[in-house]
Design a protein around this motif. Sequence first.
Motif, PDB file in Angstrom:
ATOM      1  N   GLN A  27       0.829  -1.216   0.000  1.00  0.00           N
ATOM      2  CA  GLN A  27       0.000   0.000   0.000  1.00  0.00           C
ATOM      3  C   GLN A  27       0.860   1.262   0.000  1.00  0.00           C
ATOM      4  O   GLN A  27       0.419   2.326  -0.431  1.00  0.00           O
ATOM      5  N   ALA A  28       2.106   1.156   0.457  1.00  0.00           N
ATOM      6  CA  ALA A  28       3.041   2.292   0.432  1.00  0.00           C
ATOM      7  C   ALA A  28       4.158   2.037  -0.584  1.00  0.00           C
ATOM      8  O   ALA A  28       5.256   2.582  -0.464  1.00  0.00           O
ATOM      9  N   LEU A  29       3.848   1.200  -1.582  1.00  0.00           N
ATOM     10  CA  LEU A  29       4.839   0.827  -2.602  1.00  0.00           C
ATOM     11  C   LEU A  29       6.135   0.329  -1.954  1.00  0.00           C
ATOM     12  O   LEU A  29       7.227   0.581  -2.441  1.00  0.00           O
ATOM     13  N   ALA A  31       7.698   1.193   0.612  1.00  0.00           N
ATOM     14  CA  ALA A  31       8.646   2.207   1.096  1.00  0.00           C
ATOM     15  C   ALA A  31       9.367   1.666   2.331  1.00  0.00           C
ATOM     16  O   ALA A  31       8.797   0.987   3.184  1.00  0.00           O
ATOM     17  N   LYS A  65       3.652  -3.566  -8.359  1.00  0.00           N
ATOM     18  CA  LYS A  65       4.047  -2.194  -8.710  1.00  0.00           C
ATOM     19  C   LYS A  65       5.464  -1.843  -8.306  1.00  0.00           C
ATOM     20  O   LYS A  65       6.158  -1.141  -9.032  1.00  0.00           O
ATOM     21  N   GLY A  70      11.599   3.612  -2.364  1.00  0.00           N
ATOM     22  CA  GLY A  70      12.499   4.497  -1.638  1.00  0.00           C
ATOM     23  C   GLY A  70      12.365   4.415  -0.138  1.00  0.00           C
ATOM     24  O   GLY A  70      11.549   3.653   0.389  1.00  0.00           O
ATOM     25  N   ALA A  71      13.190   5.197   0.529  1.00  0.00           N
ATOM     26  CA  ALA A  71      13.028   5.357   1.969  1.00  0.00           C
ATOM     27  C   ALA A  71      11.653   5.994   2.182  1.00  0.00           C
ATOM     28  O   ALA A  71      11.096   6.611   1.274  1.00  0.00           O
ATOM     29  N   ASP A  72      11.102   5.819   3.396  1.00  0.00           N
ATOM     30  CA  ASP A  72       9.755   6.315   3.655  1.00  0.00           C
ATOM     31  C   ASP A  72       9.782   7.831   3.852  1.00  0.00           C
ATOM     32  O   ASP A  72      10.264   8.328   4.873  1.00  0.00           O
ATOM     33  N   LYS A  74       7.381   9.926   4.301  1.00  0.00           N
ATOM     34  CA  LYS A  74       6.527  10.440   5.385  1.00  0.00           C
ATOM     35  C   LYS A  74       7.247  10.327   6.727  1.00  0.00           C
ATOM     36  O   LYS A  74       7.084  11.174   7.599  1.00  0.00           O
ATOM     37  N   MET A  76      10.495  10.429   7.108  1.00  0.00           N
ATOM     38  CA  MET A  76      11.715  11.261   7.138  1.00  0.00           C
ATOM     39  C   MET A  76      11.429  12.754   7.124  1.00  0.00           C
ATOM     40  O   MET A  76      12.297  13.560   7.472  1.00  0.00           O
ATOM     41  N   GLY A 113      15.229   5.579  -5.356  1.00  0.00           N
ATOM     42  CA  GLY A 113      15.909   6.077  -4.165  1.00  0.00           C
ATOM     43  C   GLY A 113      16.512   4.927  -3.380  1.00  0.00           C
ATOM     44  O   GLY A 113      17.271   4.107  -3.918  1.00  0.00           O
ATOM     45  N   GLU A 117      18.939   1.697  -4.224  1.00  0.00           N
ATOM     46  CA  GLU A 117      20.169   1.481  -3.453  1.00  0.00           C
ATOM     47  C   GLU A 117      20.173   0.109  -2.778  1.00  0.00           C
ATOM     48  O   GLU A 117      21.207  -0.557  -2.727  1.00  0.00           O
ATOM     49  N   GLU A 137      16.038  11.399  -5.315  1.00  0.00           N
ATOM     50  CA  GLU A 137      16.232  12.176  -4.083  1.00  0.00           C
ATOM     51  C   GLU A 137      16.357  13.669  -4.339  1.00  0.00           C
ATOM     52  O   GLU A 137      15.886  14.497  -3.561  1.00  0.00           O
ATOM     53  N   PRO A 144      21.131  10.892  -2.550  1.00  0.00           N
ATOM     54  CA  PRO A 144      21.100   9.487  -2.138  1.00  0.00           C
ATOM     55  C   PRO A 144      21.963   9.293  -0.899  1.00  0.00           C
ATOM     56  O   PRO A 144      23.029   9.903  -0.790  1.00  0.00           O
ATOM     57  N   GLY A 145      21.509   8.458   0.033  1.00  0.00           N
ATOM     58  CA  GLY A 145      22.253   8.301   1.289  1.00  0.00           C
ATOM     59  C   GLY A 145      22.439   6.862   1.714  1.00  0.00           C
ATOM     60  O   GLY A 145      22.912   6.588   2.798  1.00  0.00           O
ATOM     61  N   MET A 146      22.045   5.928   0.840  1.00  0.00           N
ATOM     62  CA  MET A 146      22.275   4.511   1.144  1.00  0.00           C
ATOM     63  C   MET A 146      23.241   3.926   0.128  1.00  0.00           C
ATOM     64  O   MET A 146      23.119   2.782  -0.280  1.00  0.00           O
TER      65      MET A 146
HETATM   66  N1  CO8 Z   1       7.678   6.994   1.030  1.00  0.00           N
HETATM   67  C1  CO8 Z   1       6.469   6.965   1.613  1.00  0.00           C
HETATM   68  N2  CO8 Z   1       5.338   6.683   0.951  1.00  0.00           N
HETATM   69  C2  CO8 Z   1       5.427   6.410  -0.355  1.00  0.00           C
HETATM   70  C3  CO8 Z   1       6.664   6.426  -1.029  1.00  0.00           C
HETATM   71  C4  CO8 Z   1       7.824   6.717  -0.267  1.00  0.00           C
HETATM   72  N3  CO8 Z   1       9.056   6.700  -0.801  1.00  0.00           N
HETATM   73  N4  CO8 Z   1       6.453   6.120  -2.324  1.00  0.00           N
HETATM   74  C5  CO8 Z   1       5.144   5.936  -2.458  1.00  0.00           C
HETATM   75  N5  CO8 Z   1       4.513   6.099  -1.276  1.00  0.00           N
HETATM   76  C6  CO8 Z   1       3.072   6.013  -0.994  1.00  0.00           C
HETATM   77  C7  CO8 Z   1       2.332   7.196  -1.516  1.00  0.00           C
HETATM   78  O1  CO8 Z   1       2.444   8.277  -0.616  1.00  0.00           O
HETATM   79  C8  CO8 Z   1       0.941   6.658  -1.618  1.00  0.00           C
HETATM   80  O2  CO8 Z   1       0.369   6.626  -0.342  1.00  0.00           O
HETATM   81  P1  CO8 Z   1      -1.137   7.213  -0.098  1.00  0.00           P
HETATM   82  O3  CO8 Z   1      -1.992   6.244  -0.859  1.00  0.00           O
HETATM   83  O4  CO8 Z   1      -1.285   7.138   1.376  1.00  0.00           O
HETATM   84  O5  CO8 Z   1      -1.154   8.574  -0.679  1.00  0.00           O
HETATM   85  C9  CO8 Z   1       1.165   5.209  -2.041  1.00  0.00           C
HETATM   86  O6  CO8 Z   1       2.506   4.908  -1.684  1.00  0.00           O
HETATM   87  C10 CO8 Z   1       0.996   4.982  -3.532  1.00  0.00           C
HETATM   88  O7  CO8 Z   1       1.866   5.900  -4.217  1.00  0.00           O
HETATM   89  P2  CO8 Z   1       1.371   6.879  -5.380  1.00  0.00           P
HETATM   90  O8  CO8 Z   1      -0.059   7.199  -5.211  1.00  0.00           O
HETATM   91  O9  CO8 Z   1       2.327   8.020  -5.440  1.00  0.00           O
HETATM   92  O10 CO8 Z   1       1.549   5.916  -6.641  1.00  0.00           O
HETATM   93  P3  CO8 Z   1       1.766   6.365  -8.151  1.00  0.00           P
HETATM   94  O11 CO8 Z   1       1.611   5.116  -8.939  1.00  0.00           O
HETATM   95  O12 CO8 Z   1       0.954   7.538  -8.482  1.00  0.00           O
HETATM   96  O13 CO8 Z   1       3.308   6.846  -8.228  1.00  0.00           O
HETATM   97  C11 CO8 Z   1       5.676   6.682  -7.771  1.00  0.00           C
HETATM   98  C12 CO8 Z   1       4.344   5.921  -8.035  1.00  0.00           C
HETATM   99  C13 CO8 Z   1       6.107   7.404  -9.029  1.00  0.00           C
HETATM  100  C14 CO8 Z   1       6.694   5.624  -7.415  1.00  0.00           C
HETATM  101  C15 CO8 Z   1       5.481   7.679  -6.614  1.00  0.00           C
HETATM  102  O14 CO8 Z   1       4.888   7.004  -5.532  1.00  0.00           O
HETATM  103  C16 CO8 Z   1       6.765   8.301  -6.108  1.00  0.00           C
HETATM  104  O15 CO8 Z   1       7.308   9.170  -6.762  1.00  0.00           O
HETATM  105  N6  CO8 Z   1       7.240   7.871  -4.913  1.00  0.00           N
HETATM  106  C17 CO8 Z   1       8.389   8.444  -4.279  1.00  0.00           C
HETATM  107  C18 CO8 Z   1       9.652   8.009  -4.959  1.00  0.00           C
HETATM  108  C19 CO8 Z   1      10.833   8.684  -4.296  1.00  0.00           C
HETATM  109  O16 CO8 Z   1      11.012   9.879  -4.347  1.00  0.00           O
HETATM  110  N7  CO8 Z   1      11.697   7.857  -3.672  1.00  0.00           N
HETATM  111  C20 CO8 Z   1      12.888   8.354  -3.037  1.00  0.00           C
HETATM  112  C21 CO8 Z   1      12.623   8.509  -1.584  1.00  0.00           C
HETATM  113  S1  CO8 Z   1      13.970   9.319  -0.769  1.00  0.00           S
HETATM  114  C22 CO8 Z   1      15.078   8.114  -0.482  1.00  0.00           C
HETATM  115  O17 CO8 Z   1      14.880   6.985  -0.801  1.00  0.00           O
HETATM  116  C23 CO8 Z   1      16.321   8.529   0.226  1.00  0.00           C
HETATM  117  C24 CO8 Z   1      17.193   7.347   0.487  1.00  0.00           C
HETATM  118  C25 CO8 Z   1      18.419   7.772   1.143  1.00  0.00           C
HETATM  119  C26 CO8 Z   1      18.319   7.598   2.588  1.00  0.00           C
HETATM  120  C27 CO8 Z   1      19.550   8.021   3.188  1.00  0.00           C
HETATM  121  C28 CO8 Z   1      19.707   7.505   4.557  1.00  0.00           C
HETATM  122  C29 CO8 Z   1      21.030   7.769   5.181  1.00  0.00           C
END
Ligand code: CO8
Length: 263
Positions: A27-29, A31, A65, A70-72, A74, A76, A113, A117, A137, A144-146
């Motif tokens: 449900q959160a892909l 994350a 899907k 990515g990292a969560d 919400k 972070m 993200g 990683e 990111e 990127p941090g991982m």
């Molecule tokens: N975190 C939290 N929730 C997420 C994330 C995420 N990364 N990705 C998706 N979700 C949630 C959405 O918020 C949504 O929840 P809700 O239904 O409650 O609104 C649900 O999953 C479904 O997602 P979408 O509705 O957005 O689905 P779409 O099909 O429209 O889009 C995408 C799919 C394109 C994948 C889109 O979800 C997206 O862009 N997600 C974020 C991708 C992203 O930016 N990832 C990078 C995150 S940052 C990171 O990973 C940093 C890592 C480094 C850490 C360093 C540590 C030291």
Amino acid sequence: SLQQSFTSIETEVGDDGVAVLTIDRPQALNALNSKVMQEVVSACLFLDRNHPAARVIIITGAGDKAFAAGADIKEMAAVSYAEAYNTSLLNGWETLRSVRKPLIAAVNGYALGGGCELAMMCDILLASDKAQFGQPEISLGVIPGMGGTQRLTRAVGKSRAMEMILTGARISAQEAVKIGLASRAVPAAELMDEARKVAKRIAEHSTPVVAKAKECVLVAQEQGLNEGLRFEKREFWSCFALDDQKEGMAAFVQKRKPDFKNK
Ligand code: CO8
């Protein structure tokens, strides 16, 4: 037992030596929140150290899907610099580096993200033809941090890594194969069968020898050529201390299948 009280992952160990670990927050892909991190890391360490029946670990994502989007974000979003620094935010993932058994990423969808990683932390990266990879990111105001800036650059070279990391643009599974990020892309419906096939094939070999080979390849990523060659030679020589070397070579000479005892 292995599954213990996990709530964000599913684990299963087959009698073929293959363990499958599924990140289970579709449900959160999928994350990667801190719960997922703790569970993936503790499951992998347990399988590595305390579960001889598991010889290879496949990591995949629940649903069709995402591997992990990515990292969560919400979790972070409100973190302060002091908290990130003082708690070593998301640093726990680095523990996966101590896993000696091979890790196969079966990338069934978005690997973005931290998801990309995590896939790159695995030893072999197999992709569904529907997978997409990216380091978005930059569009969230972070980098990127991982390990993304390091492992992606080593995997695909400076120019492609820069383009992905500075634009945040995603690439297809086919593109990922072309640039050497993934070893293969297969039809989505066949991904797990294919990953299992590769895993089973590895699982037939001597566990300590497989671990040595893995460690040597990782040294190639981490150190210079002279260091790496020295390391490889010593690991190669040390294989001759194992019964499995005697068995493997005797089996060849006697034209039969080896029966490795993992010692
Ligand atoms: N975190 C939290 N929730 C997420 C994330 C995420 N990364 N990705 C998706 N979700 C949630 C959405 O918020 C949504 O929840 P809700 O239904 O409650 O609104 C649900 O999953 C479904 O997602 P979408 O509705 O957005 O689905 P779409 O099909 O429209 O889009 C995408 C799919 C394109 C994948 C889109 O979800 C997206 O862009 N997600 C974020 C991708 C992203 O930016 N990832 C990078 C995150 S940052 C990171 O990973 C940093 C890592 C480094 C850490 C360093 C540590 C030291």
